[in-house]
Write a protein that holds these residues in place. Structure first.
Motif, PDB file in Angstrom:
ATOM      1  N   THR A 172     -21.714 -28.745 -45.546  1.00  0.00           N
ATOM      2  CA  THR A 172     -22.185 -29.070 -44.670  1.00  0.00           C
ATOM      3  C   THR A 172     -21.193 -28.703 -43.220  1.00  0.00           C
ATOM      4  OG1 THR A 172     -23.403 -30.838 -45.550  1.00  0.00           O
ATOM      5  CG2 THR A 172     -23.095 -31.233 -43.548  1.00  0.00           C
ATOM      6  N   VAL A 173     -21.742 -28.194 -42.303  1.00  0.00           N
ATOM      7  CA  VAL A 173     -21.140 -27.889 -41.341  1.00  0.00           C
ATOM      8  C   VAL A 173     -21.552 -28.640 -39.857  1.00  0.00           C
ATOM      9  CG1 VAL A 173     -20.476 -25.693 -39.459  1.00  0.00           C
ATOM     10  CG2 VAL A 173     -20.816 -25.470 -41.726  1.00  0.00           C
ATOM     11  N   VAL A 174     -20.773 -29.236 -39.401  1.00  0.00           N
ATOM     12  CA  VAL A 174     -21.281 -29.893 -38.115  1.00  0.00           C
ATOM     13  C   VAL A 174     -20.864 -29.155 -36.853  1.00  0.00           C
ATOM     14  CG1 VAL A 174     -20.964 -32.132 -36.901  1.00  0.00           C
ATOM     15  CG2 VAL A 174     -20.705 -32.254 -39.268  1.00  0.00           C
ATOM     16  N   THR A 175     -21.785 -28.983 -36.100  1.00  0.00           N
ATOM     17  CA  THR A 175     -21.534 -27.985 -34.772  1.00  0.00           C
ATOM     18  C   THR A 175     -21.719 -29.022 -33.421  1.00  0.00           C
ATOM     19  OG1 THR A 175     -24.038 -27.514 -34.498  1.00  0.00           O
ATOM     20  CG2 THR A 175     -22.589 -26.251 -35.630  1.00  0.00           C
ATOM     21  N   LEU A 183     -20.586 -37.832 -38.764  1.00  0.00           N
ATOM     22  CA  LEU A 183     -21.952 -37.311 -39.131  1.00  0.00           C
ATOM     23  C   LEU A 183     -21.823 -36.566 -40.275  1.00  0.00           C
ATOM     24  CD1 LEU A 183     -23.426 -35.961 -35.681  1.00  0.00           C
ATOM     25  CD2 LEU A 183     -24.479 -37.781 -37.011  1.00  0.00           C
ATOM     26  N   GLY A 184     -20.902 -35.818 -40.519  1.00  0.00           N
ATOM     27  CA  GLY A 184     -20.733 -34.988 -41.646  1.00  0.00           C
ATOM     28  C   GLY A 184     -20.748 -35.884 -43.062  1.00  0.00           C
ATOM     29  N   VAL A 185     -20.119 -36.927 -42.973  1.00  0.00           N
ATOM     30  CA  VAL A 185     -19.932 -37.850 -44.077  1.00  0.00           C
ATOM     31  C   VAL A 185     -21.180 -38.517 -44.273  1.00  0.00           C
ATOM     32  CG1 VAL A 185     -18.793 -39.821 -44.769  1.00  0.00           C
ATOM     33  CG2 VAL A 185     -17.473 -38.100 -43.738  1.00  0.00           C
ATOM     34  N   LYS A 186     -22.088 -38.781 -43.380  1.00  0.00           N
ATOM     35  CA  LYS A 186     -23.199 -39.380 -43.706  1.00  0.00           C
ATOM     36  C   LYS A 186     -24.207 -38.627 -44.212  1.00  0.00           C
ATOM     37  CE  LYS A 186     -22.734 -42.930 -39.557  1.00  0.00           C
ATOM     38  NZ  LYS A 186     -23.246 -42.995 -38.268  1.00  0.00           N
ATOM     39  N   ALA A 187     -23.845 -37.338 -44.204  1.00  0.00           N
ATOM     40  CA  ALA A 187     -24.973 -36.301 -44.746  1.00  0.00           C
ATOM     41  C   ALA A 187     -24.630 -36.086 -46.200  1.00  0.00           C
ATOM     42  CB  ALA A 187     -24.992 -34.866 -43.766  1.00  0.00           C
TER      43      ALA A 187
END
Length: 192
Positions: free
Chosen positions: A32-35, A69-73
């Motif tokens: 997962t990549v958070v931008t 956000l990344g962890v929630k995904a």
């Protein structure tokens, strides 16, 4: 830096692509990549790769909001997850795999590589720590969670300086380019 680190290039490839390719070439199951800032350009650099892209509309609040956000995904069937920074393109799939293997063997809560006594990345966390990381805000990163864990964090001594090398200033970017091109070091899917 004065420029989004994700879009800085080594060998005509942006750092976000190099880091993502390295992770994909490892034993990691899902990426997962958070931008945030300039998300269109960052997403375009990796859109053909098998990753989940999440846009953080609150990126100006700091890295904690992106990490949260990344962890929630994360997939609920996950047992552990790693945290990567886009400005560390020299972390190879073999380093990643070593961190994963050691984490499993030690049954750690969290494991972090060390190079000459200096803590580096990637850091791997037990899925049981998701709630602590989901609650991060502002510029508070995983470092705060690691501090709270104290002696529950395991460390793995490695001989590869890549775990501590990052790009924070124009000078460190120039040093990285010089290091890579003078040594013909393998970066991602090719030698530069």
């Amino acid at each position: 830096m004065g420029f989004p680190k994700q879009l800085l290039e080594l060998g005509k490839r942006p750092l976000i692509r190099i880091v993502t390719e390295n992770v994909l070439a490892s034993a990691v199951d899902e990426v997962t990549v958070v931008t945030g800032f300039r998300e269109d350009e960052v997403s375009a650099a990796i859109k053909d790769l098998p990753v989940k892209i999440i846009v953080n509309p609150h990126f100006r609040q700091g890295q904690g909001s992106s990490l949260s956000l990344g962890v929630k995904a994360i997939n609920v069937n996950t047992t552990a997850f790693l945290v990567f920074m886009c400005d560390q393109p020299l972390i190879s799939p073999s380093i990643i795999n070593t961190v994963i293997r050691e984490f499993k063997e030690r049954r750690s809560m969290a494991l972090r590589p060390l190079y000459q006594g200096m803590p580096g990345h990637p850091v791997i966390f037990s899925y049981s720590l998701t709630s602590e990381l989901e609650s991060l805000q502002g510029d508070e990163g995983a470092r705060e969670v690691l501090k709270k864990l104290g002696n529950k964090v395991d460390y793995l001594t490695v001989q590869d300086e890549a775990v501590i090398l990052d790009v924070d200033t124009p000078e460190s970017y120039e040093k990285l380019k010089l290091m890579v091109f003078s040594s013909k070091k393998q970066i991602g899917s090719g030698i530069l």
